[in-house]
Design an enzyme around this catalytic site. Sequence first.
Site, PDB file in Angstrom:
ATOM      1  N   ASP A 290       0.851  -1.196   0.000  1.00 62.16           N
ATOM      2  CA  ASP A 290       0.000   0.000   0.000  1.00 62.16           C
ATOM      3  C   ASP A 290       0.885   1.245   0.000  1.00 62.16           C
ATOM      4  OD1 ASP A 290      -2.039   1.814   0.214  1.00 62.16           O
ATOM      5  OD2 ASP A 290      -2.542   1.361   2.288  1.00 62.16           O
TER       6      ASP A 290
ATOM      7  N   CYS B 258      -3.054   4.444  -4.521  1.00 61.44           N
ATOM      8  CA  CYS B 258      -3.797   5.705  -4.623  1.00 61.44           C
ATOM      9  C   CYS B 258      -3.398   6.456  -5.892  1.00 61.44           C
ATOM     10  CB  CYS B 258      -3.591   6.559  -3.377  1.00 61.44           C
ATOM     11  SG  CYS B 258      -1.873   6.811  -2.974  1.00 61.44           S
TER      12      CYS B 258
HETATM   13  N1  SAH Z   1      -1.479   0.894   4.845  1.00 61.61           N
HETATM   14  C1  SAH Z   1      -1.663   2.099   5.621  1.00 61.61           C
HETATM   15  C2  SAH Z   1      -0.818   3.287   5.135  1.00 61.61           C
HETATM   16  C3  SAH Z   1      -0.748   3.533   3.652  1.00 61.61           C
HETATM   17  S1  SAH Z   1      -0.038   5.096   3.156  1.00 61.61           S
HETATM   18  C4  SAH Z   1      -3.122   2.463   5.717  1.00 61.61           C
HETATM   19  O1  SAH Z   1      -3.951   1.986   4.964  1.00 61.61           O
HETATM   20  O2  SAH Z   1      -3.468   3.249   6.600  1.00 61.61           O
HETATM   21  C5  SAH Z   1       1.586   4.708   2.768  1.00 61.61           C
HETATM   22  C6  SAH Z   1       2.496   4.525   3.975  1.00 61.61           C
HETATM   23  O3  SAH Z   1       3.796   4.270   3.465  1.00 61.61           O
HETATM   24  C7  SAH Z   1       2.631   5.738   4.871  1.00 61.61           C
HETATM   25  O4  SAH Z   1       2.396   5.337   6.213  1.00 61.61           O
HETATM   26  C8  SAH Z   1       4.082   6.195   4.696  1.00 61.61           C
HETATM   27  O5  SAH Z   1       4.656   6.713   5.892  1.00 61.61           O
HETATM   28  C9  SAH Z   1       4.765   4.909   4.297  1.00 61.61           C
HETATM   29  N2  SAH Z   1       5.972   5.040   3.472  1.00 61.61           N
HETATM   30  C10 SAH Z   1       6.258   5.952   2.516  1.00 61.61           C
HETATM   31  N3  SAH Z   1       7.430   5.682   1.915  1.00 61.61           N
HETATM   32  C11 SAH Z   1       7.916   4.556   2.515  1.00 61.61           C
HETATM   33  C12 SAH Z   1       9.097   3.782   2.327  1.00 61.61           C
HETATM   34  N4  SAH Z   1      10.012   4.107   1.403  1.00 61.61           N
HETATM   35  N5  SAH Z   1       9.269   2.700   3.085  1.00 61.61           N
HETATM   36  C13 SAH Z   1       8.334   2.346   4.022  1.00 61.61           C
HETATM   37  N6  SAH Z   1       7.209   3.044   4.245  1.00 61.61           N
HETATM   38  C14 SAH Z   1       6.996   4.143   3.495  1.00 61.61           C
END
Ligand code: SAH
Length: 470
Positions: A395, A422
Amino acid sequence: MNKNDIIELDITTIAEDGSGIGRFDGMVVFCRGLLPGEHGSVQIIKVTKSYAIGKMLSISDPVSPHRMDPPVCRNFTKGCGGCTFCHVDYQEQLNYKRQHIADCIARIGGFSNVDILPVVPAEFPKFYRNKSIYPFSQNSSGDVICGFYAQNSHRVVPIEKEERCMIENDMCCKIRRVTFDFISQRRTSIYNESTGKGIMRSLMVRTNHRGTPEAMIVLSINADKMPHLQDYINTVTAACPYVSSIYICTNKKDTNVVLDGSFRHVYGKMTIQDTIGDFEGAPSFEISPLSFYQVNPLQTEKLYDVVYRLLPAAPKLIYDIYCGTGTIGIYLAVRAADVRPQLTGVEAVPSAVADAQKNAAAAGISNAEFFCGDAAEVTPKVMAKYGTPSVVVLDPPRKGCDAALIQTVLSAKADRVIYVSCDPATLARDLKLLCETNYEIKCVQPVDMFPQSGHVETVALIQRKLCRNP
Ligand code: SAH
């Protein structure tokens, strides 16, 4: 074509940002306000090598049968950039989103014959957002204003006193009004982006949806202390008893990142709590000021249910990559509680990882472990420790997955990968990589998390082909 030219433009399609798109003299022209099938007078305001941008002067008859007249929100007409599809009826918004995904999957992904299911609609396409960020500014008479930025700009389009934003929820609306009145009455100075002077920058409100109503306030200020803070706390908590957490974010930087600063907790609890799901034992989540949390609570439940329905039977091991506060994985583990799947999550924001660990424990999921770091770097370690998953949930943010992560996911040889996206363009790019060898797309189900905007959430199920020559 030159700037200020006035042209007659036929619109053929609509862009993700709501602009109508037409061609004139072989040039692509974007114009906000016009819809496919419409024709209008347009003044060119910008010309680049590959496209031009125009401003609508008038629309000729007939107008599109899908036009909302007046638009859902009055501020849309004043240029508010918060929503982009307020002039399009809801069913047509859904049609557009489905078509946009289909176009990306075909054009960027290179897939033919992938069926995109109809978008899961929102029952309530208005007043849905559980989070709003309202910048403060001053108008030319020096009055305080509060609203949203105009599209691609830092000009604040004010929400007038007797009006409201058509997607903010009731708690956000009330807190905005009380805060605005307080700041106006106390004549607290307003931050000015050009001079760097003044104090109040923006108000962020986050609310829950289920359980005892709760709201979190973050006031972003260009100072170490907010004037009249205790008075503000007394006023807002008296008017809005559901306010359960307040932070001040000191941000003295010349930046447009809204909450880029140091946070000071000044009232109530550190987090607010929300429950996802309307069933016995539905999991609750602690939400910190900076954690990612979906903004449309009713649609979030539908989205997570779509993911749940795509799980393999009796999953033993679930990887939840880009897990935020652990919401998807914990929701799945609770729903599949009879088989007690092992859950492992990966997330970059440390406070979200800490929340995920607490959220899993509170939901009674003892066999869960969350790892903090960049998904591309950390996931190989997780896989080395836990082995082949039954399912990998991805996600990522709008930019999609790192190519290295996709290779890691492929090498884990999970039966199923469920990609929650998204951004249809990066989804299509990543699906192409995922399906280069042994995987195929089984289902693409969009869910409308963002009515009145062009954004759409898509769940794609990718399944490992039965391999004759492993
Ligand atoms: N699955 C969750 C969040 C999705 S949004 C939900 O449905 O609520 C995407 C998430 O990825 C965010 O929490 C963001 O902090 C994280 N993120 C962004 N880049 C990342 C990376 N390179 N490695 C790990 N997490 C990351």
